[in-house]
Design a protein around this motif. Structure first.
Motif, PDB file in Angstrom:
ATOM      1  N   GLY A 282      34.797  30.376 -78.231  1.00 15.83           N
ATOM      2  CA  GLY A 282      33.837  31.466 -78.381  1.00 15.83           C
ATOM      3  C   GLY A 282      32.651  31.432 -79.246  1.00 15.83           C
ATOM      4  O   GLY A 282      31.419  31.477 -78.688  1.00 15.83           O
ATOM      5  N   ILE A 283      32.855  31.243 -80.627  1.00 16.77           N
ATOM      6  CA  ILE A 283      31.725  30.907 -81.468  1.00 16.77           C
ATOM      7  C   ILE A 283      30.863  29.676 -81.024  1.00 16.77           C
ATOM      8  O   ILE A 283      29.604  29.692 -81.271  1.00 16.77           O
ATOM      9  CB  ILE A 283      32.370  30.879 -82.877  1.00 16.77           C
ATOM     10  N   SER A 284      31.637  28.673 -80.685  1.00 15.50           N
ATOM     11  CA  SER A 284      30.770  27.443 -80.244  1.00 15.50           C
ATOM     12  C   SER A 284      29.737  27.809 -79.118  1.00 15.50           C
ATOM     13  O   SER A 284      28.646  27.404 -79.110  1.00 15.50           O
ATOM     14  CB  SER A 284      31.850  26.369 -79.669  1.00 15.50           C
ATOM     15  N   ASN A 285      30.008  28.592 -78.177  1.00 19.39           N
ATOM     16  CA  ASN A 285      29.402  28.912 -76.953  1.00 19.39           C
ATOM     17  C   ASN A 285      28.041  29.792 -77.568  1.00 19.39           C
ATOM     18  O   ASN A 285      27.234  29.681 -77.163  1.00 19.39           O
ATOM     19  CB  ASN A 285      29.946  29.874 -76.070  1.00 19.39           C
ATOM     20  N   LEU A 286      28.393  30.806 -78.414  1.00 18.02           N
ATOM     21  CA  LEU A 286      27.303  31.564 -79.030  1.00 18.02           C
ATOM     22  C   LEU A 286      26.161  30.664 -79.621  1.00 18.02           C
ATOM     23  O   LEU A 286      25.181  30.815 -79.763  1.00 18.02           O
ATOM     24  CB  LEU A 286      27.676  32.527 -79.817  1.00 18.02           C
ATOM     25  N   ILE A 287      26.780  29.803 -80.682  1.00 18.26           N
ATOM     26  CA  ILE A 287      25.979  28.881 -81.412  1.00 18.26           C
ATOM     27  C   ILE A 287      25.180  27.945 -80.278  1.00 18.26           C
ATOM     28  O   ILE A 287      23.744  27.858 -80.535  1.00 18.26           O
ATOM     29  CB  ILE A 287      26.804  27.941 -82.039  1.00 18.26           C
TER      30      ILE A 287
ATOM     31  N   ILE B  17      17.993  28.845 -76.990  1.00 15.57           N
ATOM     32  CA  ILE B  17      16.947  29.734 -76.899  1.00 15.57           C
ATOM     33  C   ILE B  17      15.856  29.594 -77.925  1.00 15.57           C
ATOM     34  O   ILE B  17      14.532  29.359 -77.895  1.00 15.57           O
ATOM     35  CB  ILE B  17      17.357  31.289 -76.883  1.00 15.57           C
ATOM     36  N   ARG B  18      16.453  29.462 -79.173  1.00 17.39           N
ATOM     37  CA  ARG B  18      15.312  29.156 -80.329  1.00 17.39           C
ATOM     38  C   ARG B  18      14.788  27.504 -80.209  1.00 17.39           C
ATOM     39  O   ARG B  18      13.609  27.459 -81.150  1.00 17.39           O
ATOM     40  CB  ARG B  18      16.132  29.233 -81.640  1.00 17.39           C
ATOM     41  N   GLY B  19      15.357  26.870 -79.522  1.00 18.10           N
ATOM     42  CA  GLY B  19      14.834  25.434 -79.387  1.00 18.10           C
ATOM     43  C   GLY B  19      15.105  24.554 -80.709  1.00 18.10           C
ATOM     44  O   GLY B  19      14.280  23.718 -81.066  1.00 18.10           O
ATOM     45  N   VAL B  20      16.352  24.844 -81.498  1.00 21.80           N
ATOM     46  CA  VAL B  20      16.668  24.191 -82.652  1.00 21.80           C
ATOM     47  C   VAL B  20      17.901  23.564 -82.325  1.00 21.80           C
ATOM     48  O   VAL B  20      18.727  23.972 -81.492  1.00 21.80           O
ATOM     49  CB  VAL B  20      16.804  25.260 -83.761  1.00 21.80           C
ATOM     50  N   ALA B  21      18.264  22.783 -83.222  1.00 23.66           N
ATOM     51  CA  ALA B  21      19.712  22.145 -83.315  1.00 23.66           C
ATOM     52  C   ALA B  21      20.939  22.755 -83.605  1.00 23.66           C
ATOM     53  O   ALA B  21      20.424  23.985 -84.416  1.00 23.66           O
ATOM     54  CB  ALA B  21      19.799  20.846 -84.093  1.00 23.66           C
ATOM     55  N   PRO B  22      22.104  22.742 -82.855  1.00 26.45           N
ATOM     56  CA  PRO B  22      23.169  23.722 -83.428  1.00 26.45           C
ATOM     57  C   PRO B  22      23.466  23.697 -84.810  1.00 26.45           C
ATOM     58  O   PRO B  22      23.808  24.746 -85.437  1.00 26.45           O
ATOM     59  CB  PRO B  22      24.461  23.121 -82.503  1.00 26.45           C
ATOM     60  N   GLU B  23      23.293  22.516 -85.425  1.00 25.70           N
ATOM     61  CA  GLU B  23      23.539  22.481 -86.785  1.00 25.70           C
ATOM     62  C   GLU B  23      22.683  23.580 -87.641  1.00 25.70           C
ATOM     63  O   GLU B  23      22.874  24.075 -88.853  1.00 25.70           O
ATOM     64  CB  GLU B  23      23.150  20.803 -87.524  1.00 25.70           C
TER      65      GLU B  23
ATOM     66  N   GLN C 262      24.553  39.632 -83.925  1.00 26.28           N
ATOM     67  CA  GLN C 262      23.358  40.303 -83.950  1.00 26.28           C
ATOM     68  C   GLN C 262      22.387  39.777 -83.386  1.00 26.28           C
ATOM     69  O   GLN C 262      21.377  39.942 -82.732  1.00 26.28           O
ATOM     70  CB  GLN C 262      23.083  41.385 -85.241  1.00 26.28           C
ATOM     71  N   ALA C 263      22.188  38.630 -84.084  1.00 23.08           N
ATOM     72  CA  ALA C 263      21.064  37.595 -83.949  1.00 23.08           C
ATOM     73  C   ALA C 263      21.238  37.024 -82.675  1.00 23.08           C
ATOM     74  O   ALA C 263      20.069  36.840 -81.804  1.00 23.08           O
ATOM     75  CB  ALA C 263      21.326  36.411 -85.019  1.00 23.08           C
ATOM     76  N   VAL C 264      22.241  36.737 -81.989  1.00 18.58           N
ATOM     77  CA  VAL C 264      22.337  36.156 -80.473  1.00 18.58           C
ATOM     78  C   VAL C 264      21.882  37.361 -79.800  1.00 18.58           C
ATOM     79  O   VAL C 264      21.313  36.848 -78.980  1.00 18.58           O
ATOM     80  CB  VAL C 264      23.734  35.644 -80.308  1.00 18.58           C
TER      81      VAL C 264
ATOM     82  N   GLY D 138      15.261  39.099 -76.353  1.00 16.70           N
ATOM     83  CA  GLY D 138      14.039  38.617 -76.390  1.00 16.70           C
ATOM     84  C   GLY D 138      13.677  37.683 -75.114  1.00 16.70           C
ATOM     85  O   GLY D 138      12.475  37.558 -74.642  1.00 16.70           O
ATOM     86  N   LEU D 139      14.645  36.869 -75.054  1.00 21.52           N
ATOM     87  CA  LEU D 139      14.502  35.706 -73.698  1.00 21.52           C
ATOM     88  C   LEU D 139      14.266  36.639 -72.607  1.00 21.52           C
ATOM     89  O   LEU D 139      13.252  36.345 -71.561  1.00 21.52           O
ATOM     90  CB  LEU D 139      15.523  34.751 -73.736  1.00 21.52           C
TER      91      LEU D 139
END
Ligand code: ATP
Ligand code: MG
Length: 328
Positions: free
Chosen positions: A236-241, A247-253, A269-271, A277-278
């Motif tokens: 679940g958390i992996s999917n949200l990461i 969306i942000r275009g950054v690496a999961p790390e 909240q950030a997700v 926004g998307l």
């Protein structure tokens, strides 16, 4: 370079479709000759409501336009308007291995979910999909990860056809995004987010409003820990990461680093904010476009005319290569 992809008009499209496929469609308009199709003939292979289907085609078309498809820069049409698709599917059936169709994951998954009839159409679906692409001699097929096997199959079909009847068809390649090609259901993170197998709470629809998105993300199934990091036992958390990183275009790390020690609340909240926004601009544009059904129909009709011109040429060559029809 020619690009082709199809999308089903089965109800409301979701974040997985948007990230895995629709965004690539939009981007494809700048890279090649882009052709996109709303595949109503695929939608009839599972239980559906015939009175609702025409409207669903308009929903999906309006959604694609809202996301940025521009009829001046691509061909956008309804599959059933171009009769060459089912005709070519039948012809290609002659060079499709029954054993290959038997191995298709999608058939297994979808047939297991049918409460009544498991249609032969659902079994033959990948052949129609091969016809969709091969009719346009497309080089590239932008899809999500779940369609990998079907693109492999259409390659095999094209190769077998060319071997048996002479060089006629183009062997296409898939284009699957590196991140975001398989967005999972928020309530069942072991299953992909889906249009037809939807759990309402687990599916983020493109037309969901801000409150609905926030609520669904807040109640997304997670493990009992509090660490924001990817792990096989934290689907679940992996999917949200993955959602946030794509969306942000950054690496999961980078996402893991940012939320290290913040707990699930702030992260969710950030997700929710990023997803809103998307999707919000697409939703707003969709709500503007959807009521003008005549305008949407005009787009589809004009698209079908252009599509037919290409597909009819391919089908004529296929028929002739196969010795079907008059030989003169
Ligand atoms: P169904 O589950 O009924 O097949 P769907 O959600 O897969 O519906 P389609 O219209 O079949 O919708 O798929 C359109 C495109 O979206 C395809 O390219 C598919 O690979 C992609 N896609 C579908 N689900 C996801 C997902 N969860 N993540 C990323 N891409 C996806
Ligand atoms: Mg699908």
């Amino acid at each position: 370079m020619r690009i082709f992809s199809g999308i089903q008009p089965t109800g409301r499209k979701h974040l997985g479709n948007y990230i895995g496929a629709i965004r690539q469609y939009v981007e494809g308009q700048g890279r090649g000759e882009a052709i996109y199709c709303v595949v109503d003939l695929h939608a009839i292979t599972v239980a559906y409501d015939p009175r609702a289907l025409p409207g669903h085609v308009l929903d999906t078309t309006a959604m694609l336009l809202a996301a940025g498809l521009d009829p001046a820069r691509c061909i956008l049409f309804r599959q059933s308007d171009v009769r060459e698709h089912p005709e070519l599917a039948w012809l290609l059936g002659a060079v499709t291995a029954h054993g290959d169709l038997n191995r298709m994951h999608q058939f297994r998954d979808k047939s297991a979910r049918q409460r009544e009839l498991i249609s032969a159409g659902l079994f033959f679906y990948p052949v129609l999909q091969a016809a969709d692409v091969l009719a346009y001699r497309a080089d590239e097929v932008p899809v999500g990860d779940d369609q990998r096997q079907h693109v492999e199959l259409m390659r095999d079909i094209a190769l077998r056809f060319n071997e048996r009847f002479g060089e006629t068809l183009v062997v296409p390649h898939h284009r699957i995004p590196e991140v975001g090609a398989r967005i999972m259901d928020l309530q069942a993170p072991d299953q992909k987010m889906s249009t037809t197998a939807a759990s309402e709470q687990g599916t983020l629809y493109v037309i969901d409003d801000q409150r609905t998105i926030a609520k669904k993300v807040r109640s997304a199934v997670t493990d009992s820990g509090s660490e924001v990091r990817r792990a096989p036992d934290k689907p679940g958390i992996s999917n949200l990461i993955e959602v946030l990183s794509v969306i942000r275009g950054v690496a999961p790390e980078a996402v893991e680093g940012e939320f290290d020690g913040h707990g699930y609340g702030a992260f969710k909240q950030a997700v929710a904010d990023e997803v809103t926004g998307l999707l919000a601009p697409v939703r707003e544009r969709y709500l503007e476009l959807r009521p003008d059904e005549r305008a949407i129909e005009r787009v589809l009709e004009a698209g079908a005319e252009r599509a037919r011109a290409i597909a009819s040429e391919t089908v004529a060559e296929v028929r002739s290569a196969m010795g079907v029809g008059a030989g003169l």
